[in-house]
Design a protein around this motif. Structure first.
Motif, PDB file in Angstrom:
ATOM      1  N   LYS A 128     -46.724  50.216 -16.021  1.00 13.38           N
ATOM      2  CA  LYS A 128     -46.747  50.231 -14.566  1.00 13.38           C
ATOM      3  C   LYS A 128     -46.317  48.901 -13.953  1.00 13.38           C
ATOM      4  O   LYS A 128     -45.854  48.874 -12.820  1.00 13.38           O
ATOM      5  N   SER A 129     -46.445  47.807 -14.687  1.00  9.37           N
ATOM      6  CA  SER A 129     -45.999  46.523 -14.136  1.00  9.37           C
ATOM      7  C   SER A 129     -44.483  46.485 -14.011  1.00  9.37           C
ATOM      8  O   SER A 129     -43.949  45.826 -13.123  1.00  9.37           O
ATOM      9  N   GLY A 130     -43.778  47.184 -14.878  1.00  2.00           N
ATOM     10  CA  GLY A 130     -42.325  47.252 -14.775  1.00  2.00           C
ATOM     11  C   GLY A 130     -41.872  48.066 -13.584  1.00  2.00           C
ATOM     12  O   GLY A 130     -40.790  47.857 -13.052  1.00  2.00           O
ATOM     13  N   ARG A 131     -42.692  49.009 -13.167  1.00  2.00           N
ATOM     14  CA  ARG A 131     -42.360  49.869 -12.024  1.00  2.00           C
ATOM     15  C   ARG A 131     -43.009  49.386 -10.731  1.00  2.00           C
ATOM     16  O   ARG A 131     -42.872  50.037  -9.700  1.00  2.00           O
ATOM     17  N   GLU A 132     -43.759  48.298 -10.814  1.00  2.00           N
ATOM     18  CA  GLU A 132     -44.461  47.715  -9.663  1.00  2.00           C
ATOM     19  C   GLU A 132     -45.402  48.713  -8.997  1.00  2.00           C
ATOM     20  O   GLU A 132     -45.490  48.814  -7.784  1.00  2.00           O
ATOM     21  N   GLU A 133     -46.140  49.453  -9.827  1.00  2.00           N
ATOM     22  CA  GLU A 133     -47.153  50.380  -9.330  1.00  2.00           C
ATOM     23  C   GLU A 133     -48.506  49.656  -9.280  1.00  2.00           C
ATOM     24  O   GLU A 133     -48.680  48.613  -9.900  1.00  2.00           O
ATOM     25  N   PRO A 134     -49.486  50.207  -8.556  1.00  2.00           N
ATOM     26  CA  PRO A 134     -50.813  49.567  -8.481  1.00  2.00           C
ATOM     27  C   PRO A 134     -51.473  49.457  -9.857  1.00  2.00           C
ATOM     28  O   PRO A 134     -51.434  50.383 -10.652  1.00  2.00           O
ATOM     29  N   LEU A 135     -52.097  48.310 -10.116  1.00  2.00           N
ATOM     30  CA  LEU A 135     -52.656  48.036 -11.438  1.00  2.00           C
ATOM     31  C   LEU A 135     -54.147  47.712 -11.432  1.00  2.00           C
ATOM     32  O   LEU A 135     -54.724  47.552 -12.501  1.00  2.00           O
ATOM     33  N   LYS A 136     -54.750  47.607 -10.266  1.00  2.00           N
ATOM     34  CA  LYS A 136     -56.131  47.119 -10.176  1.00  2.00           C
ATOM     35  C   LYS A 136     -57.095  47.933 -11.047  1.00  2.00           C
ATOM     36  O   LYS A 136     -57.901  47.369 -11.793  1.00  2.00           O
ATOM     37  N   GLY A 137     -57.020  49.242 -10.973  1.00  2.00           N
ATOM     38  CA  GLY A 137     -57.922  50.093 -11.757  1.00  2.00           C
ATOM     39  C   GLY A 137     -57.732  49.912 -13.254  1.00  2.00           C
ATOM     40  O   GLY A 137     -58.703  49.902 -14.014  1.00  2.00           O
ATOM     41  N   TRP A 138     -56.483  49.780 -13.681  1.00  2.00           N
ATOM     42  CA  TRP A 138     -56.211  49.590 -15.105  1.00  2.00           C
ATOM     43  C   TRP A 138     -56.676  48.222 -15.591  1.00  2.00           C
ATOM     44  O   TRP A 138     -57.143  48.087 -16.729  1.00  2.00           O
ATOM     45  N   TRP A 139     -56.559  47.188 -14.748  1.00  2.00           N
ATOM     46  CA  TRP A 139     -57.052  45.865 -15.142  1.00  2.00           C
ATOM     47  C   TRP A 139     -58.573  45.883 -15.311  1.00  2.00           C
ATOM     48  O   TRP A 139     -59.108  45.278 -16.245  1.00  2.00           O
ATOM     49  N   ILE A 140     -59.258  46.573 -14.407  1.00  2.00           N
ATOM     50  CA  ILE A 140     -60.720  46.683 -14.514  1.00  2.00           C
ATOM     51  C   ILE A 140     -61.093  47.401 -15.808  1.00  2.00           C
ATOM     52  O   ILE A 140     -61.993  46.974 -16.539  1.00  2.00           O
ATOM     53  N   GLN A 141     -60.397  48.494 -16.107  1.00  2.00           N
ATOM     54  CA  GLN A 141     -60.669  49.223 -17.341  1.00  2.00           C
ATOM     55  C   GLN A 141     -60.402  48.369 -18.573  1.00  2.00           C
ATOM     56  O   GLN A 141     -61.167  48.402 -19.541  1.00  2.00           O
ATOM     57  N   LEU A 142     -59.319  47.587 -18.542  1.00  2.00           N
ATOM     58  CA  LEU A 142     -58.996  46.721 -19.681  1.00  2.00           C
ATOM     59  C   LEU A 142     -60.090  45.685 -19.909  1.00  2.00           C
ATOM     60  O   LEU A 142     -60.527  45.471 -21.041  1.00  2.00           O
ATOM     61  N   ILE A 143     -60.552  45.071 -18.847  1.00  2.00           N
ATOM     62  CA  ILE A 143     -61.595  44.047 -18.972  1.00  2.00           C
ATOM     63  C   ILE A 143     -62.878  44.659 -19.546  1.00  2.00           C
ATOM     64  O   ILE A 143     -63.490  44.100 -20.465  1.00  2.00           O
ATOM     65  N   ILE A 144     -63.282  45.825 -19.033  1.00  2.00           N
ATOM     66  CA  ILE A 144     -64.491  46.477 -19.534  1.00  2.00           C
ATOM     67  C   ILE A 144     -64.334  46.852 -21.004  1.00  2.00           C
ATOM     68  O   ILE A 144     -65.225  46.603 -21.828  1.00  2.00           O
ATOM     69  N   ALA A 145     -63.195  47.446 -21.363  1.00  2.00           N
ATOM     70  CA  ALA A 145     -62.979  47.890 -22.742  1.00  2.00           C
ATOM     71  C   ALA A 145     -62.935  46.711 -23.709  1.00  2.00           C
ATOM     72  O   ALA A 145     -63.517  46.764 -24.802  1.00  2.00           O
TER      73      ALA A 145
END
Length: 121
Positions: free
Chosen positions: A86-103
């Motif tokens: 999604k970073s290559g497509r410039e889509e929203p990433l906030k939810g995925w960053w939160i999930q990555l940090i928790i995981a």
């Protein structure tokens, strides 16, 4: 044991993940795609070494925690993959960053702190 291989492959994955994000941010999509393919190969190494570590816990009293750690690790890989896509497509990433940090936190706490093959006592 395979603990060192597993940790080394995770460190390599974080480095490659950062490179993919930097290349995507600077607009070098072809380079980002190449590094992302290498990152996907590293995911296979992570899954292989993690599977061997999980197999070592069979019959152990901490089998449930080991399975949960494995699922959290797969969740972290999924979140890293979605962020890099999604970073290559410039889509929203906030939810995925939160999930990555928790995981990643769950995986590190269980891997280093709770399970016997970790480095912490």
């Amino acid at each position: 044991m395979n603990t060192h291989l597993h940790i080394t492959s995770w460190v390599l994955a974080f480095i490659l993940f950062a490179v993919v994000l930097i290349l995507n941010k600077s607009g070098k999509t072809k380079g980002a795609t190449i590094v992302q393919m290498i990152l996907r190969l590293d995911y296979l190494l992570i899954l292989f070494s993690g599977g061997q570590l999980l197999f070592a816990y069979f019959g152990n009293a901490m089998m449930g925690e080991a399975i949960f750690k494995g699922l959290a690790g797969i969740w972290a890989i999924l979140a890293m993959e979605m962020i890099s896509l999604k970073s290559g497509r410039e889509e929203p990433l906030k939810g995925w960053w939160i999930q990555l940090i928790i995981a990643v936190l769950l995986t590190l706490i269980l891997g280093f702190g709770r399970l016997p093959f970790g480095f912490l006592p």
